[in-house]
Motif scaffolding. Structure first.
Motif, PDB file in Angstrom:
ATOM      1  N   PRO B 432       0.841  -1.212   0.000  1.00  0.00           N
ATOM      2  CA  PRO B 432       0.000   0.000   0.000  1.00  0.00           C
ATOM      3  C   PRO B 432       0.866   1.249   0.000  1.00  0.00           C
ATOM      4  CG  PRO B 432       0.032  -1.009   2.167  1.00  0.00           C
ATOM      5  CD  PRO B 432       0.752  -1.956   1.252  1.00  0.00           C
ATOM      6  N   VAL B 433       0.247   2.317  -0.474  1.00  0.00           N
ATOM      7  CA  VAL B 433       0.972   3.590  -0.418  1.00  0.00           C
ATOM      8  C   VAL B 433       1.124   3.989   1.039  1.00  0.00           C
ATOM      9  CG1 VAL B 433       0.234   4.420  -2.654  1.00  0.00           C
ATOM     10  CG2 VAL B 433      -1.198   4.818  -0.650  1.00  0.00           C
ATOM     11  N   PHE B 434       2.072   4.836   1.286  1.00  0.00           N
ATOM     12  CA  PHE B 434       2.398   5.315   2.633  1.00  0.00           C
ATOM     13  C   PHE B 434       2.863   4.182   3.545  1.00  0.00           C
ATOM     14  CE2 PHE B 434      -0.756   8.489   1.215  1.00  0.00           C
ATOM     15  CZ  PHE B 434       0.089   9.566   1.158  1.00  0.00           C
ATOM     16  N   ALA B 435       3.310   3.113   2.937  1.00  0.00           N
ATOM     17  CA  ALA B 435       3.880   2.041   3.763  1.00  0.00           C
ATOM     18  C   ALA B 435       5.378   2.283   3.831  1.00  0.00           C
ATOM     19  CB  ALA B 435       3.574   0.684   3.162  1.00  0.00           C
ATOM     20  N   SER B 436       5.733   3.151   4.727  1.00  0.00           N
ATOM     21  CA  SER B 436       7.139   3.534   4.800  1.00  0.00           C
ATOM     22  C   SER B 436       7.941   2.603   5.683  1.00  0.00           C
ATOM     23  CB  SER B 436       7.249   4.960   5.360  1.00  0.00           C
ATOM     24  OG  SER B 436       6.514   5.841   4.559  1.00  0.00           O
ATOM     25  N   ARG B 437       7.257   1.881   6.510  1.00  0.00           N
ATOM     26  CA  ARG B 437       7.961   0.954   7.391  1.00  0.00           C
ATOM     27  C   ARG B 437       7.789  -0.462   6.862  1.00  0.00           C
ATOM     28  NH1 ARG B 437       6.384   2.882  13.523  1.00  0.00           N
ATOM     29  NH2 ARG B 437       7.727   4.707  13.609  1.00  0.00           N
ATOM     30  N   GLY B 438       8.516  -1.373   7.454  1.00  0.00           N
ATOM     31  CA  GLY B 438       8.412  -2.762   7.039  1.00  0.00           C
ATOM     32  C   GLY B 438       7.046  -3.338   7.382  1.00  0.00           C
ATOM     33  N   LEU B 439       6.555  -4.188   6.503  1.00  0.00           N
ATOM     34  CA  LEU B 439       5.227  -4.756   6.687  1.00  0.00           C
ATOM     35  C   LEU B 439       5.312  -6.271   6.769  1.00  0.00           C
ATOM     36  CD1 LEU B 439       3.165  -2.686   4.077  1.00  0.00           C
ATOM     37  CD2 LEU B 439       3.242  -2.355   6.541  1.00  0.00           C
ATOM     38  N   THR B 440       4.369  -6.814   7.474  1.00  0.00           N
ATOM     39  CA  THR B 440       4.180  -8.261   7.449  1.00  0.00           C
ATOM     40  C   THR B 440       2.805  -8.521   6.853  1.00  0.00           C
ATOM     41  OG1 THR B 440       4.182 -10.271   8.769  1.00  0.00           O
ATOM     42  CG2 THR B 440       3.221  -8.343   9.778  1.00  0.00           C
ATOM     43  N   PHE B 441       2.657  -9.688   6.225  1.00  0.00           N
ATOM     44  CA  PHE B 441       1.436  -9.946   5.463  1.00  0.00           C
ATOM     45  C   PHE B 441       0.789 -11.247   5.907  1.00  0.00           C
ATOM     46  CE2 PHE B 441       4.000  -7.186   2.893  1.00  0.00           C
ATOM     47  CZ  PHE B 441       3.096  -6.294   2.351  1.00  0.00           C
ATOM     48  N   GLN B 442      -0.488 -11.266   5.735  1.00  0.00           N
ATOM     49  CA  GLN B 442      -1.272 -12.486   5.915  1.00  0.00           C
ATOM     50  C   GLN B 442      -2.119 -12.693   4.672  1.00  0.00           C
ATOM     51  OE1 GLN B 442      -3.653 -12.176   9.449  1.00  0.00           O
ATOM     52  NE2 GLN B 442      -2.188 -13.292  10.704  1.00  0.00           N
ATOM     53  N   ILE B 443      -2.264 -13.958   4.330  1.00  0.00           N
ATOM     54  CA  ILE B 443      -3.112 -14.309   3.190  1.00  0.00           C
ATOM     55  C   ILE B 443      -4.199 -15.238   3.703  1.00  0.00           C
ATOM     56  CG2 ILE B 443      -3.177 -15.459   0.948  1.00  0.00           C
ATOM     57  CD1 ILE B 443      -0.185 -14.844   0.689  1.00  0.00           C
ATOM     58  N   LEU B 457      -5.755 -19.528   6.686  1.00  0.00           N
ATOM     59  CA  LEU B 457      -4.857 -18.398   6.884  1.00  0.00           C
ATOM     60  C   LEU B 457      -3.421 -18.825   6.612  1.00  0.00           C
ATOM     61  CD1 LEU B 457      -5.282 -15.458   7.789  1.00  0.00           C
ATOM     62  CD2 LEU B 457      -4.540 -16.154  10.054  1.00  0.00           C
ATOM     63  N   TYR B 458      -2.714 -17.958   5.991  1.00  0.00           N
ATOM     64  CA  TYR B 458      -1.305 -18.220   5.701  1.00  0.00           C
ATOM     65  C   TYR B 458      -0.499 -16.997   6.104  1.00  0.00           C
ATOM     66  CZ  TYR B 458       2.959 -19.154   3.094  1.00  0.00           C
ATOM     67  OH  TYR B 458       4.276 -19.364   2.750  1.00  0.00           O
ATOM     68  N   GLU B 459       0.461 -17.236   6.959  1.00  0.00           N
ATOM     69  CA  GLU B 459       1.338 -16.149   7.383  1.00  0.00           C
ATOM     70  C   GLU B 459       2.517 -16.084   6.419  1.00  0.00           C
ATOM     71  OE1 GLU B 459       1.157 -14.169  10.074  1.00  0.00           O
ATOM     72  OE2 GLU B 459      -0.428 -15.078  11.316  1.00  0.00           O
ATOM     73  N   VAL B 460       2.676 -14.985   5.802  1.00  0.00           N
ATOM     74  CA  VAL B 460       3.788 -14.837   4.875  1.00  0.00           C
ATOM     75  C   VAL B 460       5.059 -14.654   5.686  1.00  0.00           C
ATOM     76  CG1 VAL B 460       4.725 -13.462   2.999  1.00  0.00           C
ATOM     77  CG2 VAL B 460       2.258 -13.796   3.195  1.00  0.00           C
ATOM     78  N   PRO B 461       6.027 -15.501   5.470  1.00  0.00           N
ATOM     79  CA  PRO B 461       7.255 -15.371   6.271  1.00  0.00           C
ATOM     80  C   PRO B 461       7.959 -14.055   5.978  1.00  0.00           C
ATOM     81  CG  PRO B 461       7.521 -17.015   4.539  1.00  0.00           C
ATOM     82  CD  PRO B 461       6.095 -16.620   4.521  1.00  0.00           C
ATOM     83  N   ASN B 462       8.582 -13.566   7.036  1.00  0.00           N
ATOM     84  CA  ASN B 462       9.297 -12.292   6.894  1.00  0.00           C
ATOM     85  C   ASN B 462      10.765 -12.547   6.553  1.00  0.00           C
ATOM     86  OD1 ASN B 462       7.129 -10.536   7.512  1.00  0.00           O
ATOM     87  ND2 ASN B 462       7.293 -11.213   9.655  1.00  0.00           N
ATOM     88  N   PRO B 463      11.417 -11.667   5.887  1.00  0.00           N
ATOM     89  CA  PRO B 463      10.871 -10.439   5.321  1.00  0.00           C
ATOM     90  C   PRO B 463      10.000 -10.754   4.105  1.00  0.00           C
ATOM     91  CG  PRO B 463      13.159 -10.680   4.700  1.00  0.00           C
ATOM     92  CD  PRO B 463      12.864 -11.803   5.620  1.00  0.00           C
ATOM     93  N   ALA B 464       8.864 -10.130   4.084  1.00  0.00           N
ATOM     94  CA  ALA B 464       7.903 -10.446   3.040  1.00  0.00           C
ATOM     95  C   ALA B 464       8.187  -9.600   1.799  1.00  0.00           C
ATOM     96  CB  ALA B 464       6.494 -10.162   3.556  1.00  0.00           C
ATOM     97  N   GLY B 465       8.054 -10.221   0.683  1.00  0.00           N
ATOM     98  CA  GLY B 465       8.160  -9.490  -0.558  1.00  0.00           C
ATOM     99  C   GLY B 465       6.776  -9.075  -1.009  1.00  0.00           C
ATOM    100  N   SER B 466       6.514  -9.303  -2.234  1.00  0.00           N
ATOM    101  CA  SER B 466       5.206  -8.943  -2.755  1.00  0.00           C
ATOM    102  C   SER B 466       4.517 -10.160  -3.359  1.00  0.00           C
ATOM    103  CB  SER B 466       5.343  -7.834  -3.804  1.00  0.00           C
ATOM    104  OG  SER B 466       6.191  -8.281  -4.843  1.00  0.00           O
TER     105      SER B 466
END
Lengths: 169, 1006
Positions: B432-443, B457-466
Motif C-alpha cells: 500500500p501507499v504510505f507504507a514507509s515501514r516494514g510490513l508483514t502480510f497475511q493471506i 490463513l497463511y502467514e507470509v514469512p518475513n521479510p515479506a516481498g510482494s
C-alpha cells in the motif's frame, strides 16, 4: 512550524527532556527519519499541483531543493536549514488545506528527528537559516505552492539519500 | 446622614437623621448626586458639570428619612448633597464625596453550621450570601444563654469563613453569631447573623461530608457523634455502609476520644442504587443506633482504555475510549492531551499545558476523538478528565505515537493463480501507499466463493516481498484470495482485507495417461460390416490436471499409415472395422499437452477364436458384490489382461466393463445387483495380438468358492452355517426332551376319566391343552400363551418337600407318589408348584401378571392338605365354586369369584395375601367322592408376590373334602355338581392364568 523562529536545538533539548532521559537509539531515529522522508515524498507526489517541466522565473524566494552546485554534499545542518525555509514558506501559503497542514506537521517532525540525530552524532547545533527573499505569495500563490512542493520533494530526496548511510553533520 | 452600600452592592442607602423635628409637614427631601470615574481625592465640583441625578428620600416621620440610589458604580466617586424643599423654598446641604467601595456593609453571614475538619477538630462555618470583590474579616460572638452569665467572647477571624471550636465550647449551651466587614479597607460591619445554638447543632459530623474518589484508591472518613448534646465516645462508634454493610473493626480506628476514623481500601466504583449515585457512610453507635445523617462517597471508575489508530494515509489518528454509564451519570468526561515534540517519555504524565479534545459520543457509551492533521512521530499524552461538583479526577495518562498505531491501507493489485507443474497457489500483491515501514502480510484463501467455506490463513514469512506461494491440495478448483498487512514494528493494526482475487482453473500439466477403453463389436449382417464402438472411462482428476479438452483416437492397421480421430465430447466412438487387424490407441489431451502413457487395443479376427478361458463362474455375495471366478486353459500364454463385462439381461442397461490384471483368477465386482434379475458376465482374455474368445455365464453359481486371502466370506459363511446346524440340533434336542418330559408326566388317560378319549399323541391336542382358557378372565393381564407355559413349567414329580416362605400355591405336603392312586389326575400329574412360584418369586414376569396353575391333589389321609380338611375353617369352609358369590360369602369370607369355574380364595381372609383359584372344571367324577381339588396359585405383582394359596400354618386349607361339603347348602352342591360336569371333550389340564390385577381388585373390594 507555527514559530519557526524558535531554535531547533531548543526543540531538541525539549525532545530529549520529553523522552525522559531515555536513551534514544540512533538506528530508530534514523529509521524514523527515513520513513518520514518517504512518507513526505509520497504526500508531495500526491499533492503535486503541476509537473515542473518548465523553468519558472521570479521565484528566488523559494529555496532550491537540491544541494548547491559544486558545493559540499549536504549534511544534517544543511537539511535542517533548508527544511526550515520550506516550513516557513508553507506556513505562509494561503488556505486551510489539511493536506498542506499535514505536510507542515511532517516537516516539523522531520526537523525534530534530524535535530535529535545530529545531537546523537555530536553535530554542532545548526544555525537558523538566513531569511529568504520574499516570494510572490500574494500575486502568484499557485505558482509558489507548486514550485515549493516540487523543490521540497527534491530536498527530501537528498535527505533520504543522506539518511541511507551514516549522515554527516 | 449615614450612607452605605448594601451587601449585594446594588443600592446606596443614605439615612437622614433630622435634628429639628418641627419642620413643616410638606417638607420634601431629595438626594442629588453625580458620579465620576475620578478618584475621591481628584473629584471636585468641576465634575458636577455632568449629569446630576435626583433620588427622592422617603421620610417615615419627621425625624428620619431614607434615600436610595440604585446600582451605584463601585469604582466611581460620588458627589452628592441634599435638597430640602419646604413652602416653595429649597435648601441645599454642603457637598459630600464618597466612594462606594469604602462604605460597603456586607450582608449578615448565613448558614452557620458545624463541620468536622481534617484532623478531627470541629469548626464553625458560615457563608456570605453575596459575593464581594474584596476579602472579608469576620467577628464571632459567643453568647452564653441567660442564667449562665453575661460573658461574651469576641473572636477575630481573618479571611477564613470558619473557626475551630474546642470541645468545652461545644459542650456548652452557648450560641454563636458572626458578622463581617471589608478586610482591606474601610467599610461597615454587617449585621450579626442569627444566633446559632451549638448544642442544637448537628448530632453527627463527618469529614469529609461529601467526597469524590477514584476506584481503587483508599479513603478515610472521620466522624464525631453527640447524643442529645452529650458526646459519644469514639470507641463506641461503628461504621456502616449504605446501612446494610457493617465495616469491619479492622478498618476502624479512634482518632481522638470523640472522633472515630474508618479507612476504606480499594474503593469500588459507586453503583447507582435507585436515584442515589453515591455510597452512604453511616457512623452509628455500637448499639446499632444510627443518626439519619451520613457521608456521601462518590467513587468513580477512572480506568479508561484509550486506543488510537492512525489511518493508512497517515493523516488522521482516531482515539476511542469507553465510559462507564454510571460515571457519565456522576459527572462529565473529556479527553485532554498534550503533545510532545517527538516521541513519548517513559512515564507520561498530565501536563498543565494540555488541551481538550472534542470527542463524539458513539454507541455503547464510547467516544471517538479524531486528530487531524497529526504529528506522526510526536508523542500524544492522553488522559480522561472527570468533572464533578466535588472536584476533578484524571485517569492514568497514556502516550501514543501516531506512527506506531497505523492501520495500513490494504495491499493492492492482488493476484492469484495456481502455478503449472509446481501446483502452488501463487499470490502476488502491491504494497500500500504510505507504507514507509516494514510490513508483514497475511493471506487468507479458500476453495470456491461460497461463504460457508471457511478461510484458511497463511502467514507470509518475513521479510515479506510482494508474493507468496501456498501449497494447496486441490489444484483444479477456483481459489479466492485476500491479503492484508501490518507494520512489523509498533503496536499497529492489521489492515482490512484486500479486494478478493480469484484464481482461474487452468491445466497444470498434461494428462498422465490415456483412458482405459474397451470395445463393442457389432455386425451388420446385411452389409457384412462390423462396427467397433470404443468405450472409455473419463480420466480421474489426478490423471488430468486439470482437464481433458479432447481425446485422440489413433488407428493403426498393417501396411497403412496411422491416422487419428478427435473426440471433443463424449466417451465413446464408433468406427468400421475393415482390416483383419486393427490397433487402436486413445490419448487424452489438454492445453498443456498429450498423455504420454496410453493403452491400446488390437482388434483381430484371428485372435477372437482363441479360447483361453476354461471356465467362468459368478457368485452373488450380496446386492452390491459379485465374485467372478475363472480358470484358464493351460498352455496359452501372453494374456495381457482380462476384461469382464456384465449386464442386466432383463433391463435395457448398458454393458459395464472393467479391466483386470492377467494374474488374477477371481475378481470382486462391486455394483448394484438386483437379486431377482438375471445378469450375464463375460470374461475376455486380452492378448497383445487381440482379444481372445470370451466365456460367459448368465447365472450365479451355487455353493462356495475359494476366496483366497481376500474377503470375509470364507470366515463368515462357515460360522453362519455351523451356527445354523447347532441351532437346529439344539432345537431338535430340546423338542425331543420336552416331548419326553411332557408325556411322562401327563396323566395317563387310562386312569383319568376326564382324559378319556383324548389322544395325547396328537400335537394339536397338546396345543389345545395349553391354549388360552376359552372363557374370559376377570383379571389382567390375561392368560399366558402356551409356549410361555412350556417355557416356564418344570414338570417334575412331587417331592413332598416343603417350599420355603411365601411360596405360591404350596401346601406343605404335596401328594406322595403313593397318594397318586387316589385320583388319576392327582396320581399321574403332580404339577409341583414350586417352579411356578419360584418364577414368581424371582420376579420374572411379575409385572405382567403371573403364572397361575392348577393341580389336583388326592384326598388321601397322607396328604397334608387333606389332613386339615376337618378344620373348622378348612378348605370346605373356605372354598366354594364360582358363579355364586353369595354362597361364597356365606362360606368364606376370603373368597371371590374370578370367573366361571374359578374362584379366588384369600387364605385366612388376609387382604393382600395369596389368591387361590379353584376349579373343578373338567372333572367327571363327583369331587366329593374323589376328593379332588383343583388348585391354582398366582401372585399379584412384584409388591404382592408373596401370594399364598393354602397355608397350613394359618389353618386354611383350600382342598375340599367330601366331608367339608356337608356344610354346603344344597344349592351350592347343585352348582358344584353342575360345574363339575365335563364340558365337551375338554379334559382337565393345568390351567395357567393370570389374575394378578383382578385378584388385587377383589381384595380391595373386600
Amino acid at each position: 512550524m507555527r514559530c519557526p523562529g524558535v531554535s531547533l536545538w531548543a526543540l531538541l533539548c525539549l525532545a530529549v527532556a520529553v523522552a525522559g532521559g531515555r536513551p534514544v537509539r540512533l538506528e530508530r531515529v534514523r529509521a524514523d527519519a527515513r520513513a518520514l522522508t518517504r512518507t513526505l515524498s509520497t504526500r508531495l507526489q500526491q499533492l503535486q499541483l503541476f509537473p515542473l517541466t518548465l523553468r519558472i522565473t521570479g521565484l528566488e524566494g523559494v529555496p532550491e531543493g537540491g544541494p548547491p552546485d559544486g558545493g559540499v554534499p549536504p549534511g544534517l545542518g544543511w537539511a535542517a536549514q533548508r527544511l526550515q525555509l520550506f516550513q516557513r514558506l508553507l506556513a505562509a501559503l494561503p488556505g486551510g488545506d489539511l493536506r498542506l497542514a499535514q505536510v507542515a506537521n511532517d516537516l516539523e517532525n522531520l526537523r525534530s528527528l534530524l535535530a535529535v540525530l545530529g545531537a546523537l552524532l555530536g553535530c554542532p547545533a545548526p544555525r537558523d537559516p538566513p531569511a529568504a527573499p520574499p516570494a510572490p505569495l500574494a500575486e502568484a500563490p499557485h505558482t509558489v505552492a507548486g514550485v515549493a512542493l516540487a523543490r521540497l520533494r527534491g530536498c527530501l530526496d537528498g535527505v533520504a539519500a543522506r539518511l541511507e548511510g551514516v549522515p554527516a553533520c | 446622614m449615614e450612607c452605605w452600600i448594601r451587601g449585594r452592592l446594588d443600592l446606596l442607602v443614605c439615612n437622614l437623621q433630622l435634628l429639628k423635628l418641627d419642620l413643616r409637614a410638606d417638607l420634601k427631601v431629595n438626594l442629588l448626586y453625580s458620579g465620576s470615574e475620578l478618584s475621591l481625592g481628584a473629584a471636585s465640583t468641576s465634575s458636577l458639570q455632568g449629569t446630576v441625578r435626583v433620588a427622592p428620600c422617603a421620610c417615615r416621620d419627621q425625624a428620619s428619612c431614607q434615600c436610595l440610589v440604585a446600582t451605584p458604580g463601585l469604582n466611581h466617586t460620588y458627589l452628592l448633597w441634599l435638597e430640602m424643599v419646604a413652602g416653595g423654598t429649597a435648601l441645599g446641604s454642603p457637598l459630600m464625596a464618597l466612594q462606594p467601595t469604602d462604605i460597603v456593609k456586607p450582608e449578615a453571614p448565613v448558614k452557620l453550621h458545624l463541620e468536622l475538619a481534617e484532623k478531627g477538630q470541629v469548626k464553625l462555618c458560615w457563608s456570605n450570601p453575596a459575593p464581594l470583590p474584596f476579602p472579608l474579616q469576620h467577628q464571632v460572638r459567643i453568647s452564653a444563654p441567660p442564667g449562665h452569665g453575661d460573658s461574651q467572647q469576641m473572636l477575630q477571624v481573618v479571611l477564613e469563613s470558619s473557626m475551630a471550636l474546642d470541645n468545652a465550647l461545644l459542650d456548652s449551651p452557648c450560641s454563636v453569631q458572626v458578622r463581617s466587614r471589608n478586610l482591606r479597607g474601610p467599610g461597615f460591619w454587617s449585621d450579626w447573623s442569627t444566633p446559632y445554638n451549638l448544642t442544637l447543632g448537628a448530632q453527627v459530623l463527618y469529614f469529609p461530608a461529601r467526597t469524590l474518589a477514584r476506584a481503587g484508591s483508599s479513603l478515610s472518613f472521620l466522624c464525631t457523634v453527640r447524643n442529645r448534646s452529650q458526646p459519644v465516645a469514639a470507641r463506641e462508634l461503628v461504621w456502616w455502609l449504605n446501612l446494610a454493610e457493617p465495616l469491619p473493626a479492622s478498618q476502624t480506628s479512634v482518632l481522638s476520644s470523640r472522633v472515630s476514623r474508618v479507612t476504606l481500601p480499594e474503593l469500588r466504583a459507586s453503583q447507582p442504587r435507585g436515584s442515589f449515585l453515591y455510597s452512604a457512610l453511616y457512623c452509628c453507635h455500637q448499639s446499632r443506633q444510627c443518626h439519619h445523617t451520613y457521608a456521601e462517597l462518590y467513587v468513580v471508575d477512572m480506568d479508561f482504555n484509550i486506543s488510537c489508530e492512525t489511518d493508512g494515509y497517515l493523516t488522521k489518528m482516531t482515539c476511542r475510549w469507553s465510559a462507564n454509564p454510571t460515571t457519565l451519570l456522576l459527572g462529565s468526561l473529556q479527553l485532554r492531551y498534550h503533545r510532545s515534540q517527538i516521541y513519548c517519555s517513559d512515564f507520561p504524565s498530565p501536563s498543565p499545558n494540555s488541551e481538550v479534545k472534542e470527542c463524539l459520543l458513539q454507541r455503547n457509551h464510547s467516544y471517538e476523538c479524531t486528530f487531524q492533521p497529526i504529528f506522526l512521530l510526536s508523542g500524544y499524552t492522553l488522559w480522561i478528565e472527570f468533572k464533578h461538583s466535588l472536584g476533578t479526577l484524571q485517569s492514568s495518562p497514556t502516550c501514543v505515537i501516531p506512527a506506531d498505531v497505523v492501520k495500513p491501507l490494504p495491499p493492492s493489485s492482488v493476484g492469484a493463480e495456481v502455478t503449472r507443474n509446481t501446483g502452488l497457489l501463487n499470490v502476488s500483491w502491491s504494497q500500500p501507499v504510505f507504507a514507509s515501514r516494514g510490513l508483514t502480510f497475511q493471506i487468507r484463501w479458500k476453495a470456491g466463493s461460497r461463504e460457508e467455506v471457511p478461510w484458511q490463513l497463511y502467514e507470509v514469512p518475513n521479510p515479506a516481498g510482494s508474493w507468496a506461494g501456498i501449497r494447496v491440495e486441490q489444484l483444479c478448483v477456483e481459489y479466492v484470495v485476500q491479503v492484508r498487512c501490518r507494520e512489523l514494528e509498533g503496536s499497529g493494526y492489521w489492515s482490512d482485507w484486500s479486494r478478493a482475487a480469484q484464481t482461474l482453473v487452468q491445466d497444470i500439466r498434461a494428462p498422465v495417461q490415456g483412458p482405459e477403453f474397451w470395445r463393442m463389436v457389432s455386425e451388420d449382417p446385411a452389409g457384412k460390416q462390423r462396427n467397433v464402438t470404443l468405450l472409455w472411462k473419463p480420466l480421474m482428476q489426478n490423471d488430468s490436471l486439470c482437464s481433458v479438452s479432447r481425446y485422440i483416437i489413433k488407428h493403426q492397421t498393417p501396411g497403412n499409415p496411422s491416422w487419428e480421430e478427435f473426440v471433443d465430447h463424449g466417451t465413446s466412438w464408433t468406427f468400421p472395422w475393415m482390416e483383419p487387424t486393427h490397433t487402436v490407441t486413445i490419448l487424452a489431451m489438454n492445453s498443456v499437452g498429450i498423455s504420454a502413457t496410453n493403452s491400446n487395443l488390437t482388434l483381430s479376427q484371428q485372435m477372437s477364436t482363441v479360447d483361453a478361458v476354461q471356465s467362468l463362474s459368478a457368485y452373488l455375495v450380496n446386492s452390491t458384490c459379485v465374485v467372478v471366478v475363472w480358470s484358464l486353459s493351460p498352455q496359452i500364454p501372453g494374456i495381457k489382461s482380462f476384461v469382464i463385462e456384465w449386464r442386466n439381461l432383463n433391463q435395457e442397461e448398458q454393458m459395464k466393463w472393467l479391466r483386470v490384471p492377467p494374474n488374477l483368477r477371481k475378481y470382486f465386482i462391486y455394483d448394484h445387483f438386483i437379486l431377482v434379475e438375471k445378469y450375464q458376465f463375460s470374461l475376455y482374455p486380452v492378448f497383445a495380438g487381440g482379444v481372445g474368445k470370451a466365456r460367459a455365464t448368465e447365472q450365479f453359481a451355487q455353493g462356495g468358492f475359494e476366496t483366497g486371502s481376500t474377503g470375509s466370506l470364507h470366515v463368515v459363511l462357515p460360522i453362519v452355517f455351523s451356527t445354523s446346524v447347532l441351532l437346529l440340533g439344539a432345537l431338535l434336542v430340546s423338542h425331543q426332551r420336552m416331548k419326553k418330559l411332557l408325556w411322562e408326566d401327563v396323566p395317563n388317560p387310562k386312569n383319568c376319566s376326564w382324559a378319556q378319549g383324548v389322544n395325547f399323541q396328537q400335537p394339536e391336542t397338546l396345543e389345545h391343552l395349553f391354549a388360552k382358557h376359552p372363557e374370559p378372565m376377570s383379571c389382567e393381564p390375561l392368560l399366558l400363551e402356551a409356549e410361555m407355559v412350556l417355557e416356564d413349567i418344570s414338570i417334575t414329580r412331587t417331592s413332598g418337600k416343603e417350599e420355603p416362605g411365601d411360596f405360591l400355591g404350596t401346601d406343605s405336603t404335596f401328594p406322595t407318589p403313593q397318594d397318586s392312586e387316589c385320583d388319576s389326575a392327582c396320581s399321574s400329574s403332580h404339577f409341583q408348584s414350586s417352579s411356578f412360584c419360584r418364577s414368581c418369586q424371582d420376579g420374572e414376569g411379575a409385572a405382567q401378571g403371573d403364572l397361575r396353575y392348577a393341580t389336583v391333589i388326592s384326598s388321601c389321609a397322607s396328604s397334608g392338605l387333606c389332613r386339615r380338611k376337618t378344620g373348622p375353617r378348612s378348605c370346605l369352609g373356605s372354598c366354594s365354586l364360582g358363579q355364586h358369590p353369595i354362597v361364597l360369602g356365606a362360606f368364606c369370607s376370603a373368597a371371590w369369584e374370578v370367573g366361571s369355574g374359578a374362584l379366588l380364595v384369600l387364605p385366612g381372609c388376609q387382604p393382600g395375601r395369596a389368591l387361590s383359584l379353584l376349579s373343578s372344571e373338567g372333572f367327571s367324577e363327583p369331587w366329593h367322592e374323589r376328593s379332588l381339588c383343583y388348585l391354582g396359585v398366582t401372585a399379584l405383582d412384584k409388591g404382592h408376590r408373596d401370594l399364598l394359596l393354602t397355608d397350613s400354618s394359618r389353618g386354611t386349607d383350600l382342598l375340599t373334602e367330601g366331608e367339608g361339603l356337608q356344610h354346603i347348602s344344597a344349592s351350592v352342591k347343585e352348582f358344584i355338581q353342575s360345574s363339575l360336569k365335563p364340558k365337551g371333550t375338554v379334559p382337565y389340564v393345568p390351567q395357567f392364568r393370570m389374575a394378578a390385577a383382578k385378584g388385587q381388585q377383589a381384595t380391595e373390594k373386600k
